[in-house]
Design a protein around this motif. Structure first.
Motif, PDB file in Angstrom:
ATOM      1  N   ARG A 206       0.766  -1.364   0.264  1.00  0.00           N
ATOM      2  CA  ARG A 206      -0.077   0.261  -0.109  1.00  0.00           C
ATOM      3  C   ARG A 206       0.888   1.435   0.015  1.00  0.00           C
ATOM      4  NH1 ARG A 206      -4.458  -0.066   4.592  1.00  0.00           N
ATOM      5  NH2 ARG A 206      -2.598  -0.194   5.518  1.00  0.00           N
ATOM      6  N   ARG A 207       1.903   1.309   0.887  1.00  0.00           N
ATOM      7  CA  ARG A 207       2.984   2.376   0.719  1.00  0.00           C
ATOM      8  C   ARG A 207       3.351   2.730  -0.613  1.00  0.00           C
ATOM      9  NH1 ARG A 207       8.000   3.638   0.700  1.00  0.00           N
ATOM     10  NH2 ARG A 207       8.681   1.467   0.627  1.00  0.00           N
ATOM     11  N   SER A 209       2.363   1.827  -3.407  1.00  0.00           N
ATOM     12  CA  SER A 209       1.271   2.065  -4.347  1.00  0.00           C
ATOM     13  C   SER A 209       0.894   3.582  -4.314  1.00  0.00           C
ATOM     14  CB  SER A 209       0.126   1.191  -4.175  1.00  0.00           C
ATOM     15  OG  SER A 209      -0.775   1.492  -3.060  1.00  0.00           O
ATOM     16  N   GLN A 210       0.962   4.045  -3.163  1.00  0.00           N
ATOM     17  CA  GLN A 210       0.542   5.393  -2.751  1.00  0.00           C
ATOM     18  C   GLN A 210       1.732   6.406  -3.116  1.00  0.00           C
ATOM     19  OE1 GLN A 210      -0.097   5.679   1.516  1.00  0.00           O
ATOM     20  NE2 GLN A 210      -2.306   4.906   1.258  1.00  0.00           N
ATOM     21  N   HIS A 211       2.858   5.748  -3.076  1.00  0.00           N
ATOM     22  CA  HIS A 211       4.201   6.636  -3.455  1.00  0.00           C
ATOM     23  C   HIS A 211       4.307   6.753  -5.168  1.00  0.00           C
ATOM     24  CE1 HIS A 211       8.175   8.078  -3.408  1.00  0.00           C
ATOM     25  NE2 HIS A 211       8.599   7.448  -4.310  1.00  0.00           N
ATOM     26  N   HIS A 212       3.882   5.518  -5.785  1.00  0.00           N
ATOM     27  CA  HIS A 212       3.974   5.489  -6.966  1.00  0.00           C
ATOM     28  C   HIS A 212       2.737   6.070  -7.875  1.00  0.00           C
ATOM     29  CE1 HIS A 212       8.220   3.981  -7.197  1.00  0.00           C
ATOM     30  NE2 HIS A 212       7.776   3.053  -6.568  1.00  0.00           N
ATOM     31  N   GLN A 213       1.448   6.099  -6.901  1.00  0.00           N
ATOM     32  CA  GLN A 213       0.285   6.681  -7.571  1.00  0.00           C
ATOM     33  C   GLN A 213      -0.343   5.677  -8.721  1.00  0.00           C
ATOM     34  OE1 GLN A 213       0.718  10.462  -9.051  1.00  0.00           O
ATOM     35  NE2 GLN A 213       0.299  11.352  -7.117  1.00  0.00           N
ATOM     36  N   VAL A 214      -0.232   4.264  -8.114  1.00  0.00           N
ATOM     37  CA  VAL A 214      -0.799   3.243  -8.764  1.00  0.00           C
ATOM     38  C   VAL A 214      -1.619   2.244  -8.036  1.00  0.00           C
ATOM     39  CG1 VAL A 214       1.158   3.107 -10.738  1.00  0.00           C
ATOM     40  CG2 VAL A 214       1.070   1.684  -8.504  1.00  0.00           C
ATOM     41  N   LYS A 215      -2.756   1.712  -8.662  1.00  0.00           N
ATOM     42  CA  LYS A 215      -3.411   0.662  -7.725  1.00  0.00           C
ATOM     43  C   LYS A 215      -2.492  -0.197  -6.871  1.00  0.00           C
ATOM     44  CE  LYS A 215      -7.708   1.746 -10.409  1.00  0.00           C
ATOM     45  NZ  LYS A 215      -8.875   1.076 -11.278  1.00  0.00           N
TER      46      LYS A 215
END
Length: 237
Positions: A206-207, A209-215
């Motif tokens: 989750r971290r 995915s948020q950092h790279h702005q992907v699902k």
């Protein structure tokens, strides 16, 4: 008026199955009226909903005729949509309201026509009946025919919409399950590599995915794909 078989054929359109679609229902309508309405040699139906238009016809010449009518912006279908009333042309050769449309209709073998605008399930259906002989279509049959079509097509279109919704829900559920499976695989890769717990592995996914702005699911697929490429398709046990 119309044959008893027409009501049966229209009712059959409401029975949806795996091959049923809005297109197949509309195509079935054109075939049904061409067979079930005395004097009718072919039919067209336009479904107008939310600025979208879907057209079906029993013959390709009739598609060309409707397309030409739309381009000319004159003719019985244009009139029916504008006024909300049935439009009858007893004899195309004597039609004076829309001379350019009349010339096109004759070119395609049409000598008389009847157009019915029908409100069904928040949409407008424009049904066109066409004959190769003048006077073959009686205006008096329009109201009973429109009532029959309204009744049967309301059911058919509602059933198709419900069926499409079920298929969409099923596809979304399948996608969600597939996403969950690949996330579990990605968690296993992280747990194997770092020795962390399943909860910690998911937090790391989750971290990232948020950092790279992907699902999360898309990141998990990438991680699993890269791992399989490096290890010959094997996942950690």
């Amino acid at each position: 008026m119309f044959s008893p078989a027409l009501a049966r054929d229209l009712a059959a359109l409401g029975r949806v199955n795996e091959g049923t679609s809005m297109e197949s229902v509309l195509s079935g309508v054109t075939r049904a009226v061409a067979v079930g309405v005395p004097g009718c040699a072919g039919g067209t139906v336009e479904l107008r909903r939310d600025e979208r238009l879907m057209l079906s016809a029993s013959h390709s010449d009739l598609i060309a005729l409707v397309d030409r009518e739309s381009a000319l912006r004159e003719g019985p279908s244009v009139e029916a949509v504008a006024t909300g009333r049935n439009v009858l042309i007893p004899d195309v050769l004597q039609e004076t309201r829309w001379p350019r449309y009349a010339a096109t209709a004759v070119k395609h073998g049409v000598r008389s026509s009847l157009v019915l605008p029908i409100s069904v399930d928040g949409a407008t259906l424009v049904l066109g009946l066409y004959a190769t002989r003048p006077g073959a279509l009686a205006g008096g049959s329009a109201d009973p025919l429109a009532a029959l079509l309204t009744e049967q097509l309301t059911v058919a279109l509602a059933n198709v919409s419900d069926y499409d919704e079920v298929l969409t829900d099923a596809a979304q559920m399948q996608e969600a399950l597939a996403g969950r499976a690949v996330i579990d695989q990605a968690k296993g890769i992280i747990m194997h590599a770092s020795g962390c717990s399943a909860e910690a592995a998911f937090d790391e996914l989750r971290r990232l995915s948020q950092h790279h702005q992907v699902k999360v699911a898309d990141l998990a697929r990438l991680l699993v794909s890269e791992h399989q490429s490096k290890h010959g398709g094997a996942l950690p046990s």
